[in-house]
Design a protein around this motif. Structure first.
Motif, PDB file in Angstrom:
ATOM      1  N   TYR A 191       0.810  -1.216   0.000  1.00 41.38           N
ATOM      2  CA  TYR A 191       0.000   0.000   0.000  1.00 41.38           C
ATOM      3  C   TYR A 191       0.846   1.271   0.000  1.00 41.38           C
ATOM      4  O   TYR A 191       0.307   2.366  -0.200  1.00 41.38           O
ATOM      5  N   ARG A 192       2.137   1.157   0.246  1.00 38.77           N
ATOM      6  CA  ARG A 192       2.978   2.352   0.345  1.00 38.77           C
ATOM      7  C   ARG A 192       2.971   3.172  -0.940  1.00 38.77           C
ATOM      8  O   ARG A 192       2.942   4.401  -0.911  1.00 38.77           O
ATOM      9  N   GLY A 193       2.984   2.497  -2.069  1.00 39.80           N
ATOM     10  CA  GLY A 193       3.043   3.216  -3.334  1.00 39.80           C
ATOM     11  C   GLY A 193       1.726   3.825  -3.768  1.00 39.80           C
ATOM     12  O   GLY A 193       1.697   4.706  -4.629  1.00 39.80           O
ATOM     13  N   ARG A 194       0.623   3.362  -3.186  1.00 40.14           N
ATOM     14  CA  ARG A 194      -0.687   3.863  -3.618  1.00 40.14           C
ATOM     15  C   ARG A 194      -0.869   5.329  -3.251  1.00 40.14           C
ATOM     16  O   ARG A 194      -1.309   6.140  -4.053  1.00 40.14           O
ATOM     17  N   VAL A 195      -0.570   5.669  -2.018  1.00 39.86           N
ATOM     18  CA  VAL A 195      -0.762   7.034  -1.560  1.00 39.86           C
ATOM     19  C   VAL A 195       0.374   7.474  -0.652  1.00 39.86           C
ATOM     20  O   VAL A 195       0.822   8.611  -0.682  1.00 39.86           O
ATOM     21  N   ILE A 196       0.854   6.531   0.116  1.00 41.94           N
ATOM     22  CA  ILE A 196       1.654   6.887   1.269  1.00 41.94           C
ATOM     23  C   ILE A 196       2.992   7.512   0.923  1.00 41.94           C
ATOM     24  O   ILE A 196       3.484   8.384   1.636  1.00 41.94           O
ATOM     25  N   SER A 197       3.622   7.096  -0.169  1.00 38.62           N
ATOM     26  CA  SER A 197       4.981   7.576  -0.425  1.00 38.62           C
ATOM     27  C   SER A 197       5.042   9.087  -0.593  1.00 38.62           C
ATOM     28  O   SER A 197       5.969   9.736  -0.119  1.00 38.62           O
ATOM     29  N   PHE A 198       4.037   9.703  -1.227  1.00 39.31           N
ATOM     30  CA  PHE A 198       4.123  11.158  -1.388  1.00 39.31           C
ATOM     31  C   PHE A 198       3.647  11.883  -0.133  1.00 39.31           C
ATOM     32  O   PHE A 198       4.107  12.995   0.162  1.00 39.31           O
ATOM     33  N   LEU A 199       2.741  11.264   0.648  1.00 37.69           N
ATOM     34  CA  LEU A 199       2.380  11.855   1.933  1.00 37.69           C
ATOM     35  C   LEU A 199       3.583  11.804   2.873  1.00 37.69           C
ATOM     36  O   LEU A 199       3.843  12.729   3.639  1.00 37.69           O
ATOM     37  N   LEU A 200       4.331  10.717   2.802  1.00 37.54           N
ATOM     38  CA  LEU A 200       5.551  10.566   3.580  1.00 37.54           C
ATOM     39  C   LEU A 200       6.562  11.638   3.178  1.00 37.54           C
ATOM     40  O   LEU A 200       7.176  12.282   4.030  1.00 37.54           O
ATOM     41  N   MET A 201       6.719  11.846   1.870  1.00 42.74           N
ATOM     42  CA  MET A 201       7.657  12.858   1.384  1.00 42.74           C
ATOM     43  C   MET A 201       7.231  14.253   1.846  1.00 42.74           C
ATOM     44  O   MET A 201       8.073  15.100   2.188  1.00 42.74           O
ATOM     45  N   HIS A 202       5.935  14.482   1.886  1.00 43.27           N
ATOM     46  CA  HIS A 202       5.427  15.771   2.364  1.00 43.27           C
ATOM     47  C   HIS A 202       5.784  15.980   3.838  1.00 43.27           C
ATOM     48  O   HIS A 202       6.100  17.104   4.256  1.00 43.27           O
ATOM     49  N   ALA A 203       5.760  14.910   4.621  1.00 41.28           N
ATOM     50  CA  ALA A 203       6.159  15.012   6.023  1.00 41.28           C
ATOM     51  C   ALA A 203       7.616  15.445   6.140  1.00 41.28           C
ATOM     52  O   ALA A 203       7.978  16.255   7.002  1.00 41.28           O
ATOM     53  N   VAL A 204       8.468  14.926   5.265  1.00 41.75           N
ATOM     54  CA  VAL A 204       9.885  15.297   5.263  1.00 41.75           C
ATOM     55  C   VAL A 204      10.056  16.757   4.845  1.00 41.75           C
ATOM     56  O   VAL A 204      10.789  17.520   5.490  1.00 41.75           O
ATOM     57  N   THR A 205       9.390  17.163   3.779  1.00 48.19           N
ATOM     58  CA  THR A 205       9.561  18.540   3.293  1.00 48.19           C
ATOM     59  C   THR A 205       8.966  19.566   4.261  1.00 48.19           C
ATOM     60  O   THR A 205       9.414  20.714   4.295  1.00 48.19           O
ATOM     61  N   GLN A 206       7.967  19.163   5.042  1.00 41.33           N
ATOM     62  CA  GLN A 206       7.453  20.080   6.069  1.00 41.33           C
ATOM     63  C   GLN A 206       8.536  20.431   7.078  1.00 41.33           C
ATOM     64  O   GLN A 206       8.621  21.561   7.568  1.00 41.33           O
ATOM     65  N   ARG A 207       9.364  19.451   7.414  1.00 39.65           N
ATOM     66  CA  ARG A 207      10.475  19.706   8.334  1.00 39.65           C
ATOM     67  C   ARG A 207      11.497  20.632   7.679  1.00 39.65           C
ATOM     68  O   ARG A 207      12.026  21.544   8.320  1.00 39.65           O
ATOM     69  N   ILE A 208      11.763  20.401   6.403  1.00 44.32           N
ATOM     70  CA  ILE A 208      12.702  21.282   5.688  1.00 44.32           C
ATOM     71  C   ILE A 208      12.182  22.713   5.706  1.00 44.32           C
ATOM     72  O   ILE A 208      12.916  23.659   6.029  1.00 44.32           O
ATOM     73  N   ASP A 209      10.910  22.897   5.376  1.00 45.63           N
ATOM     74  CA  ASP A 209      10.336  24.241   5.286  1.00 45.63           C
ATOM     75  C   ASP A 209      10.399  24.981   6.611  1.00 45.63           C
ATOM     76  O   ASP A 209      10.641  26.191   6.653  1.00 45.63           O
ATOM     77  N   ALA A 210      10.161  24.260   7.704  1.00 46.21           N
ATOM     78  CA  ALA A 210      10.194  24.895   9.024  1.00 46.21           C
ATOM     79  C   ALA A 210      11.586  25.470   9.309  1.00 46.21           C
ATOM     80  O   ALA A 210      11.709  26.570   9.867  1.00 46.21           O
ATOM     81  N   HIS A 211      12.616  24.747   8.924  1.00 40.80           N
ATOM     82  CA  HIS A 211      13.983  25.219   9.166  1.00 40.80           C
ATOM     83  C   HIS A 211      14.410  26.263   8.137  1.00 40.80           C
ATOM     84  O   HIS A 211      15.142  27.201   8.476  1.00 40.80           O
TER      85      HIS A 211
END
Length: 400
Positions: free
Chosen positions: A360-380
């Protein structure tokens, strides 16, 4: 007599010693009290010193509210019964095409859901840019068509015009709006409405999944949703925690480099359901919000032109997801070390998602996961760039 004199002298000497000791103790006590008062005064003054206002340096989960994040994702997942009811009605009424239409960031989300369904469904699913639709139109679009769109503000000029044009044709509109009582929430601006903030891509994918389920193309729909509703919110906040230290170092290095090379854009590359996110991240986050020059390009297209302007100093970030187009990004990953010394690869596979099946990771989760990472980048980036993400010079500041 002599012994008495010696004894008397000893008594007097002892008394003098005691007096000296008493005075010494008093002096020391007074000194200590003075120092304590001085320290108290210094502590009070510290409250108003410059460093008292300084933010924590380094990885500090800046702008992170774990419970709010969990509640937000779970709240979006709880919209599933509403989404299913609306899709059931659309299905019963019939349609000749489903059009995901947006502008800016919402167009990026539309691209993501269309490519997601393209390889999985035989349903007539299309993606359109709202401004292009208003000027060029689409001969396939009829009164039997359905538009699905999202709007954060609820008053974006192109989307208001789009809805009116669609209704003139006689087609139906399914709207996800973040802001209550906005123009696009008015009864004449939509036929089906869900009000809920954020989680735009998740809401689109929930819609897509149920459409495919209705069409007999998603047999594991119930099991999939059970896993999402049980584990997704907690898994995504854990990704933010796990990536924060890395994200700080990435942001620090990128901001420092770009300050020294102000005219050099940062290249973001992605494919599959990561490409819409790549497009949005470069344009909406780095350019619009952070005022950092950037460019997005699809991994497949990067190999047919853009690679020729990359040298050892060119800043490049490659997003690798887990859907069918992963090989396109992997091909770029193999090339970059040969031509560039300033590249970063972010692979969603590097992060765990406890409780969620691999398939199921490739169905939706991989880009939601990537968004979680980029949210941390944006905060810094916001802190290191000394630029609040809410500030705009031109966007919505005047008519144009």
């Amino acid at each position: 007599h002599r012994n008495i004199k010696i004894l008397w002298r000893l008594v007097i000497f002892k008394e003098k010693q005691n007096r000296i000791l008493s005075v010494t103790v008093k002096v020391l006590n007074n000194y200590d009290n003075y120092k304590l008062k001085d320290m108290d005064k210094e502590d009070k003054n510290m409250k108003y010193a410059a460093k008292a206002w300084k933010e924590t340096e380094g990885a500090s989960l800046r702008n992170f509210n774990e419970q709010a994040q969990v509640d937000s994702v779970n709240g979006a997942l709880a919209l599933r019964p509403q989404i299913e009811t609306i899709i059931d009605q659309i299905w019963e009424e019939g349609f000749d095409g489903i059009y995901f239409i947006g502008i800016g960031g919402t167009y990026a989300s539309s691209m993501q859901v269309e490519v997601y369904m393209r390889g999985r469904s035989k349903l007539p699913i299309y993606v359109e840019n709202a401004a292009e639709f208003l000027t060029t139109g689409n001969k396939r679009f009829t009164e039997k068509s359905v538009v699905i769109y999202s709007s954060v503000s609820g008053n974006t000029k192109e989307m208001v015009q789009l809805v009116d044009r669609v209704h003139e044709i006689g087609a139906r509109v399914f709207a996800f709006i973040d802001t209550p009582n906005s123009i696009l929430t008015q009864p004449d601006k939509q036929d089906y409405l869900i009000l809920y903030p954020m989680n735009e891509q998740l809401k689109f994918y929930m819609t897509a999944n149920y459409l495919m389920y209705k069409n007999g193309e998603f047999d594991e729909y119930d099991r999939y949703n059970k896993e999402m509703e049980t584990y997704l919110a907690d898994a995504l906040v854990q990704v933010e925690k796990d990536s924060d230290e890395w994200a700080y170092e990435y942001a620090k290095n990128k901001v420092a480099f770009l300050k020294e090379h102000k005219d050099l854009p940062h290249y973001f590359i992605g494919s599959g359901n990561q490409y819409g996110a790549t497009y949005s991240y470069a344009m909406c986050y780095w350019e619009e919000q952070s005022w950092l020059r950037s460019k997005s390009i699809h991994a497949a297209e990067f190999l047919h032109g853009t690679l020729e302007i990359v040298d050892e100093t060119t800043p490049v970030t490659l997003f690798i997801g887990e859907d069918e187009q992963r090989p396109l990004a992997e091909r770029v990953a193999k090339l970059l070390p040969k031509i560039c010394a300033n590249y970063t690869i972010i692979d969603s596979k590097a992060y765990e998602l406890p409780g969620i099946s691999e398939k199921y990771r490739g169905r939706v989760i991989s880009f939601l996961l990537m968004h979680a990472v980029t949210q941390r980048i944006d905060a810094h980036v916001e802190k290191l760039n000394c630029h609040p993400l809410e500030i705009r010079r031109y966007y919505r500041q005047f008519d144009y």
